[in-house]
Design a protein around this motif. Structure first.
Motif, PDB file in Angstrom:
ATOM      1  N   LEU A  73       0.815  -1.220   0.000  1.00 39.28           N
ATOM      2  CA  LEU A  73       0.000   0.000   0.000  1.00 39.28           C
ATOM      3  C   LEU A  73       0.848   1.269   0.000  1.00 39.28           C
ATOM      4  CD1 LEU A  73      -2.668  -1.016   2.695  1.00 39.28           C
ATOM      5  CD2 LEU A  73      -2.915  -1.083   0.198  1.00 39.28           C
ATOM      6  N   VAL A  74       2.121   1.165   0.343  1.00 38.50           N
ATOM      7  CA  VAL A  74       2.972   2.357   0.481  1.00 38.50           C
ATOM      8  C   VAL A  74       3.282   2.949  -0.882  1.00 38.50           C
ATOM      9  CG1 VAL A  74       5.210   3.190   1.295  1.00 38.50           C
ATOM     10  CG2 VAL A  74       3.977   1.444   2.600  1.00 38.50           C
ATOM     11  N   LYS A  75       3.162   4.279  -0.988  1.00 35.35           N
ATOM     12  CA  LYS A  75       3.453   4.968  -2.244  1.00 35.35           C
ATOM     13  C   LYS A  75       4.890   4.721  -2.697  1.00 35.35           C
ATOM     14  CE  LYS A  75       2.720   9.265  -1.529  1.00 35.35           C
ATOM     15  NZ  LYS A  75       2.584  10.685  -1.933  1.00 35.35           N
ATOM     16  N   GLY A  76       5.103   4.782  -3.993  1.00 37.56           N
ATOM     17  CA  GLY A  76       6.416   4.522  -4.549  1.00 37.56           C
ATOM     18  C   GLY A  76       7.467   5.547  -4.194  1.00 37.56           C
ATOM     19  N   ASP A  77       7.051   6.737  -3.750  1.00 42.05           N
ATOM     20  CA  ASP A  77       8.027   7.765  -3.383  1.00 42.05           C
ATOM     21  C   ASP A  77       7.963   8.128  -1.900  1.00 42.05           C
ATOM     22  OD1 ASP A  77       5.570   8.989  -3.421  1.00 42.05           O
ATOM     23  OD2 ASP A  77       6.207  10.753  -4.563  1.00 42.05           O
ATOM     24  N   ALA A  78       7.354   7.249  -1.100  1.00 38.75           N
ATOM     25  CA  ALA A  78       7.207   7.519   0.338  1.00 38.75           C
ATOM     26  C   ALA A  78       8.458   7.127   1.100  1.00 38.75           C
ATOM     27  CB  ALA A  78       5.998   6.782   0.896  1.00 38.75           C
ATOM     28  N   VAL A  79       8.607   7.724   2.292  1.00 40.12           N
ATOM     29  CA  VAL A  79       9.676   7.365   3.224  1.00 40.12           C
ATOM     30  C   VAL A  79       9.034   6.719   4.442  1.00 40.12           C
ATOM     31  CG1 VAL A  79      11.513   8.216   4.720  1.00 40.12           C
ATOM     32  CG2 VAL A  79      11.198   9.221   2.452  1.00 40.12           C
ATOM     33  N   VAL A  80       9.526   5.557   4.823  1.00 45.54           N
ATOM     34  CA  VAL A  80       9.028   4.848   6.009  1.00 45.54           C
ATOM     35  C   VAL A  80      10.160   4.758   7.025  1.00 45.54           C
ATOM     36  CG1 VAL A  80       8.041   2.705   6.918  1.00 45.54           C
ATOM     37  CG2 VAL A  80       7.433   3.490   4.606  1.00 45.54           C
ATOM     38  N   VAL A  81       9.867   5.150   8.258  1.00 40.49           N
ATOM     39  CA  VAL A  81      10.819   5.070   9.361  1.00 40.49           C
ATOM     40  C   VAL A  81      10.276   4.061  10.366  1.00 40.49           C
ATOM     41  CG1 VAL A  81      11.827   6.313  11.315  1.00 40.49           C
ATOM     42  CG2 VAL A  81      11.646   7.439   9.083  1.00 40.49           C
ATOM     43  N   ALA A  82      11.069   3.041  10.700  1.00 46.00           N
ATOM     44  CA  ALA A  82      10.640   2.024  11.664  1.00 46.00           C
ATOM     45  C   ALA A  82      11.617   2.025  12.826  1.00 46.00           C
ATOM     46  CB  ALA A  82      10.591   0.648  11.009  1.00 46.00           C
ATOM     47  N   ILE A  83      11.137   2.426  14.011  1.00 45.87           N
ATOM     48  CA  ILE A  83      12.038   2.546  15.169  1.00 45.87           C
ATOM     49  C   ILE A  83      11.551   1.786  16.394  1.00 45.87           C
ATOM     50  CG2 ILE A  83      12.985   4.745  14.421  1.00 45.87           C
ATOM     51  CD1 ILE A  83      10.574   4.719  17.331  1.00 45.87           C
ATOM     52  N   GLY A  84      10.389   1.137  16.298  1.00 47.93           N
ATOM     53  CA  GLY A  84       9.811   0.554  17.508  1.00 47.93           C
ATOM     54  C   GLY A  84      10.389  -0.775  17.925  1.00 47.93           C
ATOM     55  N   SER A  85      10.868  -1.574  16.967  1.00 49.27           N
ATOM     56  CA  SER A  85      11.359  -2.914  17.279  1.00 49.27           C
ATOM     57  C   SER A  85      12.845  -2.894  17.576  1.00 49.27           C
ATOM     58  CB  SER A  85      11.092  -3.845  16.088  1.00 49.27           C
ATOM     59  OG  SER A  85      11.855  -5.024  16.193  1.00 49.27           O
ATOM     60  N   HIS A  86      13.249  -3.516  18.715  1.00 49.68           N
ATOM     61  CA  HIS A  86      14.655  -3.614  19.082  1.00 49.68           C
ATOM     62  C   HIS A  86      15.046  -5.063  19.319  1.00 49.68           C
ATOM     63  CE1 HIS A  86      13.468   0.491  20.786  1.00 49.68           C
ATOM     64  NE2 HIS A  86      14.110   0.712  19.669  1.00 49.68           N
ATOM     65  N   SER A  87      14.394  -5.953  18.632  1.00 49.43           N
ATOM     66  CA  SER A  87      14.645  -7.385  18.810  1.00 49.43           C
ATOM     67  C   SER A  87      14.724  -8.046  17.447  1.00 49.43           C
ATOM     68  CB  SER A  87      13.510  -8.024  19.624  1.00 49.43           C
ATOM     69  OG  SER A  87      13.508  -9.433  19.470  1.00 49.43           O
ATOM     70  N   PRO A  88      15.588  -9.038  17.286  1.00 51.41           N
ATOM     71  CA  PRO A  88      15.665  -9.742  15.998  1.00 51.41           C
ATOM     72  C   PRO A  88      14.428 -10.578  15.701  1.00 51.41           C
ATOM     73  CG  PRO A  88      17.087 -10.804  17.612  1.00 51.41           C
ATOM     74  CD  PRO A  88      16.611  -9.522  18.243  1.00 51.41           C
ATOM     75  N   HIS A  89      13.531 -10.695  16.699  1.00 50.15           N
ATOM     76  CA  HIS A  89      12.338 -11.533  16.538  1.00 50.15           C
ATOM     77  C   HIS A  89      11.055 -10.709  16.444  1.00 50.15           C
ATOM     78  CE1 HIS A  89      15.158 -14.666  17.542  1.00 50.15           C
ATOM     79  NE2 HIS A  89      15.377 -14.129  18.728  1.00 50.15           N
ATOM     80  N   ARG A  90      11.155  -9.388  16.389  1.00 50.84           N
ATOM     81  CA  ARG A  90       9.982  -8.527  16.313  1.00 50.84           C
ATOM     82  C   ARG A  90      10.142  -7.580  15.126  1.00 50.84           C
ATOM     83  NH1 ARG A  90       7.337  -8.776  21.349  1.00 50.84           N
ATOM     84  NH2 ARG A  90       6.151  -6.876  20.931  1.00 50.84           N
ATOM     85  N   ARG A  91       9.012  -7.169  14.572  1.00 51.18           N
ATOM     86  CA  ARG A  91       9.085  -6.294  13.409  1.00 51.18           C
ATOM     87  C   ARG A  91       7.821  -5.459  13.277  1.00 51.18           C
ATOM     88  NH1 ARG A  91       9.080 -10.525   8.411  1.00 51.18           N
ATOM     89  NH2 ARG A  91       9.641  -8.599   7.333  1.00 51.18           N
ATOM     90  N   GLU A  92       7.950  -4.322  12.583  1.00 52.21           N
ATOM     91  CA  GLU A  92       6.816  -3.435  12.322  1.00 52.21           C
ATOM     92  C   GLU A  92       6.462  -3.378  10.835  1.00 52.21           C
ATOM     93  OE1 GLU A  92       6.781   0.170  15.367  1.00 52.21           O
ATOM     94  OE2 GLU A  92       8.759  -0.016  14.405  1.00 52.21           O
ATOM     95  N   VAL A  93       7.398  -3.767   9.967  1.00 57.68           N
ATOM     96  CA  VAL A  93       7.136  -3.735   8.525  1.00 57.68           C
ATOM     97  C   VAL A  93       7.315  -5.133   7.945  1.00 57.68           C
ATOM     98  CG1 VAL A  93       7.837  -1.328   8.356  1.00 57.68           C
ATOM     99  CG2 VAL A  93       9.533  -3.116   7.927  1.00 57.68           C
ATOM    100  N   ASP A  94       6.656  -5.376   6.804  1.00 55.70           N
ATOM    101  CA  ASP A  94       6.646  -6.722   6.241  1.00 55.70           C
ATOM    102  C   ASP A  94       7.672  -6.906   5.127  1.00 55.70           C
ATOM    103  OD1 ASP A  94       5.538  -5.408   4.057  1.00 55.70           O
ATOM    104  OD2 ASP A  94       3.529  -6.248   4.317  1.00 55.70           O
ATOM    105  N   ASP A  95       7.784  -8.157   4.662  1.00 58.76           N
ATOM    106  CA  ASP A  95       8.725  -8.488   3.593  1.00 58.76           C
ATOM    107  C   ASP A  95       8.396  -7.736   2.307  1.00 58.76           C
ATOM    108  OD1 ASP A  95      10.084 -10.193   5.245  1.00 58.76           O
ATOM    109  OD2 ASP A  95       9.319 -12.054   4.350  1.00 58.76           O
ATOM    110  N   THR A  96       7.113  -7.502   2.064  1.00 61.01           N
ATOM    111  CA  THR A  96       6.710  -6.812   0.840  1.00 61.01           C
ATOM    112  C   THR A  96       7.324  -5.427   0.778  1.00 61.01           C
ATOM    113  OG1 THR A  96       4.608  -8.026   0.768  1.00 61.01           O
ATOM    114  CG2 THR A  96       4.742  -5.982  -0.504  1.00 61.01           C
ATOM    115  N   LEU A  97       7.245  -4.685   1.873  1.00 58.57           N
ATOM    116  CA  LEU A  97       7.821  -3.344   1.883  1.00 58.57           C
ATOM    117  C   LEU A  97       9.341  -3.404   1.758  1.00 58.57           C
ATOM    118  CD1 LEU A  97       7.476  -0.288   2.179  1.00 58.57           C
ATOM    119  CD2 LEU A  97       7.708  -0.585   4.644  1.00 58.57           C
ATOM    120  N   VAL A  98       9.971  -4.316   2.481  1.00 56.67           N
ATOM    121  CA  VAL A  98      11.429  -4.432   2.415  1.00 56.67           C
ATOM    122  C   VAL A  98      11.870  -4.744   0.992  1.00 56.67           C
ATOM    123  CG1 VAL A  98      13.425  -5.753   3.202  1.00 56.67           C
ATOM    124  CG2 VAL A  98      11.644  -5.095   4.834  1.00 56.67           C
ATOM    125  N   ALA A  99      11.168  -5.650   0.331  1.00 57.36           N
ATOM    126  CA  ALA A  99      11.534  -6.033  -1.034  1.00 57.36           C
ATOM    127  C   ALA A  99      11.370  -4.873  -2.012  1.00 57.36           C
ATOM    128  CB  ALA A  99      10.687  -7.217  -1.478  1.00 57.36           C
TER     129      ALA A  99
END
Length: 339
Positions: free
Chosen positions: A222-248
């Motif tokens: 859903l994220v726009k092609g020119d958007a900036v996403v900042v993810a700062i809430g997770s501090h663990s290798p086992h937790r996340r706020e964004v998905d593989d789709t966005l990362v890819a």
């Protein structure tokens, strides 16, 4: 050799800097100081990482750093059950030492420091990840209703022209109170439940994820092609706020490669799954200094976990601001005259 004595209870001019005093340092000053440190040669990859100690009710985080004539350490407790106690999840203090003699210079409210440092790092990333100079006012979406969510909204309002703010949070009353906080500034603010936040994601130019979520907050498609996403809430290798789709889809920028591998579940899990490669990650330092240029096209994702050097750089600015307020005639460099 005679050892100098001090009155009982004296710490040789140690400054006690409260939450209210920390607020005297603007987020712009903090952002500029972080950028200047990176441009001056600070390499996050060579910095001491933070350590964690398990406690009876949570964790103790120890975050030491040194730079020039300043050395400091932030001690934070993280206590998951504090919400039901009416206490903050994160509490702590930062001790600053200065000069060749490494004298104790300041004891700074650690929570207030964190609530300035973290959005300052995020804002520095946004400064360099926005595709080109901001033209039209930006639409901002923030996930979360806690202190970091509030601090990120405040930082973006202070640094950018914002046309609209969307607050996404699970707690309805807190969500509405947070939205009402900025309505009086003539900036339209809308509140969304996580289950119906697609509009808040698709319309955003900047998205800040400031939650304690363990699983992705939204569909990365859903994220726009020119958007900036900042993810700062997770501090663990086992937790996340964004998905593989966005990362890819994204150009991924990280605080440091070393800290990312240790703590950033948002990146660790996609790396393990082969969604992204380590060589595809851009250190923030390289982007800020111009060593790396992000390719055109696709969202830009910044993943931050917080590093001790950032606390030290911002703590020094807080200390300088505090001294300037107490003694207007004092030299701008507080190390002047230190023996």
């Amino acid at each position: 050799m005679t050892v100098p004595t001090r009155p009982p209870g004296s710490f040789g001019g140690l400054q006690l800097i409260s939450e209210e005093a920390v607020a005297e340092t603007s987020v712009r000053v903090a952002v500029d100081a972080l950028e200047a440190a990176l441009r001056a040669g600070l390499d996050p990859e060579r910095e001491t990482p933070r350590s964690r100690v398990a406690t009876q009710s949570g964790e103790l985080l120890v975050m030491p750093a040194t730079r020039g004539e300043y050395t400091g350490c932030k001690l934070l407790t993280s206590t998951p059950d504090n919400a039901r106690r009416g206490l903050p999840l994160i509490q702590g203090a930062f001790v600053l030492f200065e000069g060749p003699g490494q004298r104790p210079a300041a004891l700074i409210d650690g929570t207030a420091l964190t609530n300035l440092r973290t959005p300052a790092v995020s804002a520095l990333a946004v400064r360099h990840l926005l595709p080109g100079a901001p033209g039209d006012p930006l639409r901002l979406t923030v996930f979360g209703t806690g202190p970091q969510a509030r601090a990120h909204v405040e930082a973006m309002l202070a640094l950018y022209e914002i046309s609209e703010v969307a607050i996404v949070g699970r707690d309805g009353p807190r969500r509405e109170r947070l939205a009402a906080r900025w309505d009086c500034r003539e900036v339209p603010v809308r509140a969304f439940d996580p289950g119906s936040c697609a509009e808040a994601v698709t319309g955003a130019d900047v998205i800040c994820c400031c939650t304690s979520a363990a699983t992705p907050l939204f569909d990365g498609a859903l994220v726009k092609g020119d958007a900036v996403v900042v993810a700062i809430g997770s501090h663990s290798p086992h937790r996340r706020e964004v998905d593989d789709t966005l990362v890819a889809r994204s150009r991924v920028v990280v605080e440091s490669l070393a800290s990312t591998r240790l703590e950033a579940g948002d990146i660790v899990m996609p790396l393990s799954a082969g969604v992204v490669r380590a060589e595809d990650l851009y250190p923030l330092r390289d982007v800020v200094t111009g060593r790396a240029r992000l390719p055109v096209g696709g969202p830009r994702l910044f993943k931050g976990t917080g590093m001790p050097w950032q606390d030290l750089v911002v703590a020094v600015e807080i200390y300088r601001t505090h001294l300037a307020g107490r003694s207007p005639m004092r030299p701008a460099d507080p190390t002047a005259g230190v023996a």
